[in-house]
Enzyme design. Structure first.
Site, PDB file in Angstrom:
ATOM      1  N   GLY A  46      57.139   3.605  14.344  1.00  0.00           N
ATOM      2  CA  GLY A  46      57.163   4.398  15.433  1.00  0.00           C
ATOM      3  C   GLY A  46      57.251   3.652  16.793  1.00  0.00           C
ATOM      4  N   ASP A  54      52.924   3.403  12.710  1.00  0.00           N
ATOM      5  CA  ASP A  54      53.365   3.895  14.070  1.00  0.00           C
ATOM      6  C   ASP A  54      52.954   2.651  14.977  1.00  0.00           C
ATOM      7  OD1 ASP A  54      54.106   5.042  16.403  1.00  0.00           O
ATOM      8  OD2 ASP A  54      52.953   6.725  16.079  1.00  0.00           O
ATOM      9  N   HIS A  55      53.939   1.960  15.543  1.00  0.00           N
ATOM     10  CA  HIS A  55      53.583   0.939  16.491  1.00  0.00           C
ATOM     11  C   HIS A  55      53.562   1.288  18.023  1.00  0.00           C
ATOM     12  CE1 HIS A  55      54.553  -3.045  18.516  1.00  0.00           C
ATOM     13  NE2 HIS A  55      53.871  -3.678  17.457  1.00  0.00           N
ATOM     14  N   SER A  56      53.496   2.558  18.263  1.00  0.00           N
ATOM     15  CA  SER A  56      53.298   2.925  19.507  1.00  0.00           C
ATOM     16  C   SER A  56      52.013   2.876  20.171  1.00  0.00           C
ATOM     17  CB  SER A  56      53.487   4.491  19.591  1.00  0.00           C
ATOM     18  OG  SER A  56      53.142   5.395  18.894  1.00  0.00           O
TER      19      SER A  56
END
Length: 364
Positions: free
Chosen positions: A156, A296-298
């Site tokens: 993400g 999720d990299h957000s």
């Protein structure tokens, strides 16, 4: 699948001359938007499996909407907004920065620079600031067209675009002297260089050398919305969220960030305001999607009791206490109402008070 005629495609990609702004998924100028690129396996379907599906949000969208096709498309919000970069840039100024830049001009990943990613694109009337979490993005201006990097399909990602009048870019450029970005492509000539001396300093790799080691400024968008930019340099020596942001906003924070890096900071309840690490994200509706924070990299946070939402480029880990970076916050109802329900679960503090239940779903 039917193909678009050349005339129809040209109409979809048409951007009015002299209108440098964020463009929404519908093709119209917007004051701000957020794109949330979903993890590759978050829901069934060819686009989802390839990691190119996204959710879209702006002031008028009525909450999260499915993105208009693939995030790799030049007709969506991101592709259309960045389109001027890949056309005639003679009347523009721009700055592309990323601590993990595309392979361009020999740029390499640089851990001594800020952990910060973004785009400034402006003309003589204004432009936009795009803040994001995406490695190797966007392509440099010498590229043939906009594209989404294959390396950013799996996890993400979040991107926030805000349209600003020209006057606001002086404050924006000063914030970048704190975050110490790795600039991998830029154009800053003539009037732009004279009007924005801080940008020249940023391009040269200069940054603040004395206290204060952090800076907060209020920015006003083209439509008059108020945003608060928080920027810190490496000498700040503390976590952005628990060391500054929670107290500055006067609120507990639930923080989503990349949790596969070394030295992850646990949830922190040592102060008046608590900072809690998000562990699960869930979009509303029976189809979700929902996923773990490890997918999720957000980088974003939300205040559960007050209408603050922030989207930025910093994680919560020991190393980033000593790197530059920041986040952009706002008390916009449309933004807060969209992000607050996304928090499905979080990591409790070891001796956390019961205001938040351990690993429990978020309460309405």
């Amino acid at each position: 699948m039917a193909t678009l005629s050349p005339l129809l495609l040209a109409a979809l990609l048409w951007v009015p001359v002299g209108t440098l702004t964020c463009y929404g998924d519908s093709g119209q100028p917007v004051d701000w938007f957020v794109v949330y690129k979903l993890p590759a396996h978050s829901s069934p379907g060819d686009v989802a499996q390839s990691g190119l599906r996204y959710k879209y949000l702006d002031e008028e969208s009525g909450g999260w909407r499915d993105g208009a096709g693939s995030i790799n498309s030049s007709t969506g919000a991101l592709g259309r907004s960045l389109l001027p970069l890949y056309r005639n840039t003679s009347q523009l100024a721009f700055l592309l920065y990323n601590d993990q830049p595309p392979k361009y001009r020999g740029s390499q990943h640089s851990s001594n620079r800020g952990h910060t990613k973004g785009v400034l694109l402006l003309d003589q009337e204004g432009g936009f600031w795009l803040i994001h979490s995406v490695p190797n993005f966007p392509p440099p201006s010498s590229s043939a067209a906009y594209s989404w990097p294959p390396s950013a399909r799996t996890y993400g990602q979040t991107l926030i675009c805000v349209s600003f009048p020209l006057t606001q870019f002086l404050n924006i450029s000063r914030q970048l002297t704190y975050t110490y970005p790795m600039v991998y492509d830029y154009k800053l000539e003539g009037d732009f260089a004279r009007k924005f001396p801080y940008l020249e300093e940023v391009v040269k790799g200069h940054h603040v050398l004395q206290e204060p080691w952090n800076s907060s400024v209020t920015l006003t968008s083209k439509a008059g919305a108020s945003f608060q930019s928080f920027a810190k340099c490496g000498n700040f020596g503390d976590d952005l969220y628990s060391g500054w942001l929670a107290e500055a906003l006067g609120s507990n924070l639930q923080v989503q960030f990349w949790q596969r890096s070394a030295g992850i900071l646990p949830s922190n309840c040592s102060g008046v305001q608590h900072v809690l690490d998000v562990t699960q994200i869930a979009f509303p509706g029976p189809a979700g999607p929902n996923f773990n924070a490890t997918e999720d990299h957000s980088k974003w946070c939300v205040a559960p009791e007050r209408p603050w939402t922030c989207v930025g480029d910093m994680n919560r880990n020991k190393r980033e206490e000593h790197r530059g970076g920041g986040t952009l916050c706002a008390q916009l109802p449309a933004l807060w109402k969209a992000f607050k329900p996304l928090v499905k679960a979080w990591e409790p503090c070891e001796k956390e008070n019961r205001a938040f239940s351990p690993r429990s779903p978020a309460k309405d």
